[in-house]
Motif scaffolding. Structure first.
Motif, short mmCIF file in Angstrom:
data_model
loop_
_atom_site.label_atom_id
_atom_site.label_comp_id
_atom_site.label_asym_id
_atom_site.label_seq_id
_atom_site.Cartn_x
_atom_site.Cartn_y
_atom_site.Cartn_z
N TYR A 180 0.70 -1.15 0.05
CA TYR A 180 -0.04 0.10 0.10
C TYR A 180 0.76 1.34 0.14
CZ TYR A 180 -4.03 -2.92 1.12
OH TYR A 180 -4.89 -3.90 1.23
N VAL A 181 1.87 1.31 0.90
CA VAL A 181 2.77 2.29 0.99
C VAL A 181 3.33 2.53 -0.56
CG1 VAL A 181 4.95 3.44 1.90
CG2 VAL A 181 3.29 2.30 3.19
N ALA A 182 3.76 1.63 -1.25
CA ALA A 182 4.36 1.85 -2.57
C ALA A 182 3.59 2.15 -3.57
CB ALA A 182 5.26 0.63 -2.88
N ASN A 183 2.04 2.12 -3.23
CA ASN A 183 1.07 2.49 -4.34
C ASN A 183 0.39 3.82 -4.09
OD1 ASN A 183 -1.45 2.53 -5.56
ND2 ASN A 183 -1.74 0.54 -5.75
N SER A 184 0.88 4.72 -5.16
CA SER A 184 0.11 6.11 -4.71
C SER A 184 -1.38 6.14 -4.60
CB SER A 184 0.67 7.19 -5.65
OG SER A 184 -0.11 6.69 -7.11
N ASN A 185 -2.13 5.12 -4.80
CA ASN A 185 -3.63 5.19 -4.57
C ASN A 185 -4.21 4.81 -3.24
OD1 ASN A 185 -4.11 6.02 -7.45
ND2 ASN A 185 -3.98 3.82 -7.97
N TYR A 186 -3.11 4.35 -2.39
CA TYR A 186 -3.49 4.12 -1.03
C TYR A 186 -3.26 5.08 -0.03
CZ TYR A 186 -4.87 -0.64 -2.61
OH TYR A 186 -5.63 -1.67 -3.07
N TYR A 187 -4.16 5.41 0.97
CA TYR A 187 -4.13 6.40 2.27
C TYR A 187 -4.77 5.95 3.27
CZ TYR A 187 -3.84 9.93 -1.83
OH TYR A 187 -3.43 10.57 -3.07
N TRP A 188 -3.91 6.47 4.20
CA TRP A 188 -4.53 6.33 5.59
C TRP A 188 -5.74 6.92 5.68
CZ3 TRP A 188 0.66 7.84 8.89
CH2 TRP A 188 1.42 6.59 8.50
N ASN A 189 -6.92 6.08 6.55
CA ASN A 189 -7.99 6.54 6.63
C ASN A 189 -8.01 7.25 8.27
OD1 ASN A 189 -10.93 7.21 7.05
ND2 ASN A 189 -11.43 5.04 7.30
N CYS A 190 -8.20 8.48 8.28
CA CYS A 190 -7.88 9.13 9.52
C CYS A 190 -9.13 9.35 10.31
CB CYS A 190 -7.27 10.51 9.38
SG CYS A 190 -8.17 11.88 8.47
N GLY A 191 -10.22 9.24 9.62
CA GLY A 191 -11.59 9.37 10.38
C GLY A 191 -12.10 10.98 10.67
N ILE A 192 -11.61 11.52 9.59
CA ILE A 192 -12.11 12.96 10.03
C ILE A 192 -12.95 13.41 8.47
CG2 ILE A 192 -11.44 15.54 9.96
CD1 ILE A 192 -8.93 14.67 10.79
N PHE A 193 -14.24 13.82 8.66
CA PHE A 193 -15.18 13.76 7.74
C PHE A 193 -15.63 15.03 7.55
CE2 PHE A 193 -15.66 9.59 10.03
CZ PHE A 193 -15.01 8.94 9.32
N ALA A 194 -16.31 15.35 6.36
CA ALA A 194 -17.18 16.66 6.05
C ALA A 194 -18.34 16.26 5.27
CB ALA A 194 -16.19 17.56 5.57
N TRP A 195 -19.52 16.88 5.57
CA TRP A 195 -20.59 16.41 4.84
C TRP A 195 -21.72 17.56 5.20
CZ3 TRP A 195 -19.16 11.31 6.75
CH2 TRP A 195 -19.56 11.17 8.19
N ARG A 196 -22.70 17.53 4.53
CA ARG A 196 -23.72 18.30 4.74
C ARG A 196 -24.93 17.48 5.70
NH1 ARG A 196 -26.24 22.24 1.13
NH2 ARG A 196 -28.29 21.53 2.03
N ALA A 197 -25.20 18.08 6.83
CA ALA A 197 -26.00 17.52 7.62
C ALA A 197 -27.28 16.56 7.15
CB ALA A 197 -26.54 18.48 8.83
N ASP A 198 -27.99 17.29 6.02
CA ASP A 198 -29.02 16.65 5.52
C ASP A 198 -28.59 15.32 4.54
OD1 ASP A 198 -27.75 18.13 3.55
OD2 ASP A 198 -29.76 18.97 2.79
N VAL A 199 -27.55 15.48 4.20
CA VAL A 199 -26.85 14.17 3.48
C VAL A 199 -26.53 13.33 4.33
CG1 VAL A 199 -25.26 13.44 1.65
CG2 VAL A 199 -26.38 15.85 1.15
N ILE A 200 -25.67 13.54 5.15
CA ILE A 200 -25.39 12.10 6.38
C ILE A 200 -26.81 11.62 6.84
CG2 ILE A 200 -24.98 13.55 8.26
CD1 ILE A 200 -23.37 10.40 7.21
N LEU A 201 -27.84 12.42 6.99
CA LEU A 201 -28.97 11.69 7.69
C LEU A 201 -29.76 11.04 6.56
CD1 LEU A 201 -30.15 14.87 9.75
CD2 LEU A 201 -29.38 12.74 10.52
N GLU A 202 -29.70 11.62 5.27
CA GLU A 202 -30.23 10.76 4.04
C GLU A 202 -29.48 9.37 3.93
OE1 GLU A 202 -29.83 12.98 0.34
OE2 GLU A 202 -31.09 14.63 1.04
N GLU A 203 -28.35 9.52 4.03
CA GLU A 203 -27.37 7.95 4.08
C GLU A 203 -27.80 7.29 5.11
OE1 GLU A 203 -25.19 7.04 1.92
OE2 GLU A 203 -26.00 8.46 0.36
N ILE A 204 -27.81 7.53 6.19
CA ILE A 204 -28.19 7.02 7.63
C ILE A 204 -29.57 6.25 7.39
CG2 ILE A 204 -28.96 6.98 10.01
CD1 ILE A 204 -26.68 9.03 10.39
N ALA A 205 -30.61 7.29 6.78
CA ALA A 205 -31.99 6.61 6.48
C ALA A 205 -31.95 5.57 5.67
CB ALA A 205 -32.87 7.90 5.95
N GLY A 206 -31.12 5.45 4.68
CA GLY A 206 -31.02 4.29 3.38
C GLY A 206 -30.16 3.30 4.09
#
Length: 351
Positions: A180-206
């Motif tokens: 993964y380190v040698a492949n430029s398409n892989y990143y650590w997932n740091c768990g910091i997010f951004a989204w519209r409040a209504d969009v994340i609630l739509e995704e939770i509903a679905g």
């Protein structure tokens, strides 16, 4: 998000004062550091903290500029999907078209001055304009096996620098992490997010309809600006306990990633502070008076007491006044089970 108990930082971190309220990375608490990081991007009046009910007073003391009705106190922890869903519901009620960032109170952020704020502002803009769930990707500095990874795909149309998320990858074995380190398409997932409040609630509903239903029932009990404590106790404890990663992000088809220009680490155990604290030439890390003779790669947290090490390597020594802990560095992750064993041994007051 500031509700965890931080058991892997025992004996400093206790049920009464968890990791996020400790000054592990600087002279202020990790929670206060997280909030100060938002300066210039999010005004204090728009910051919402979700914590445990038992920590509400301490959180308010740490964050005097945060309004009391912006501190949401969970009666019981139900993992990150419930925490984020409740916060999003509250934010949408106050501002229907709000775009929100989600941060954990126990991360270390570094890099050049202003990098985090600039990246966060960009992620918020991408989330607002594209109605995507946006996460950050951290370029791996090493083949870490303790982090999850993101596999990035094509560029997101109309969002310069953002990429589609092809997959979230579980914590890998060492050989896989090296690839993964040698492949430029892989990143650590740091768990910091951004989204519209209504969009994340739509995704939770679905994707998590049971959680969406519970949040709706909770909101239906609202009396003015607050939810009655009895209703919160009854309904919140029935919400499904699942992470936002498993419950939503890994299922959604509209997740994007912004490569981070800041540095990041998850302060997950005593072993991780070795990268943060001053170290001598033999890699003994401490902020306290230390005489280390024929000793190397130790971590010492004594609360100011002088400590002498003689002929020992790879230990963690932590003095909390009423408890002393000594363990091998490679066993740091096992402290969670130690905390559980304390009650069995009749030492529950030390948890």
């Amino acid at each position: 998000m500031a509700g965890g108990s931080g058991t892997r930082f025992w004996p400093w971190s206790r049920e009464a004062k968890p990791k996020q309220l400790l000054a592990l990375t600087s002279s202020t608490s990790m929670l206060a550091e997280t909030v100060s990081r938002l300066k210039g991007v999010v005004p204090p009046s728009n910051i919402v903290v979700v914590t445990s009910r038992r920590y509400r007073r301490q959180v308010a003391g740490e964050l005097p500029r945060i309004a009391k009705d912006c501190i949401l106190a969970e009666p019981v922890g139900r993992n990150t999907a419930a925490c984020i869903g409740w916060a999003a519901t509250e934010i949408r009620r106050r501002c229907p078209d709000a775009v929100m960032a989600v941060l954990s109170a126990d991360h270390r952020i570094g890099g050049r001055s202003g990098a985090f704020g600039g990246d966060l502002a960009k992620a918020l803009e991408v989330a607002d304009r594209t109605r995507r769930l946006v996460t950050f990707g951290i370029r791996p500095e090493s083949p870490a096996t303790g982090y999850g990874y993101i596999r990035a795909g094509a560029a997101v149309r109309g969002a310069a620098g953002a990429r589609e998320v092809d997959a979230f990858v579980e914590k890998p074995k060492a050989a896989v992490a090296r690839r993964y380190v040698a492949n430029s398409n892989y990143y650590w997932n740091c768990g910091i997010f951004a989204w519209r409040a209504d969009v994340i609630l739509e995704e939770i509903a679905g994707n998590l309809p049971e959680l969406a239903s519970g949040l709706a029932r909770l909101e239906a009990t609202r009396r003015g600006r607050s939810i009655p404590a009895k209703a919160l106790d009854r309904i919140y404890g029935e919400l499904p306990a699942i992470s936002i990663d498993y419950g939503v992000l890994e299922k959604s088809r509209r997740v994007a990633m912004v490569p981070a220009s800041f540095s990041w680490s998850d302060i997950g155990s005593w072993d991780s502070v070795a990268e943060l604290w001053p170290a001598d030439r033999n890699a003994n890390a401490t902020r306290d008076p230390l005489l280390a003779l024929d000793s190397g790669s130790n971590i010492v947290a004594s609360g100011g007491k002088p400590v002498v090490l003689l002929g020992v390597d790879n230990l963690v020594v932590v003095d909390a006044g009423d408890a002393l802990m000594v363990c091998a560095r490679e066993r740091c992750q096992d402290l969670r089970s130690v905390v559980a064993r304390l009650a069995e041994a009749g030492l529950g007051e030390l948890r």
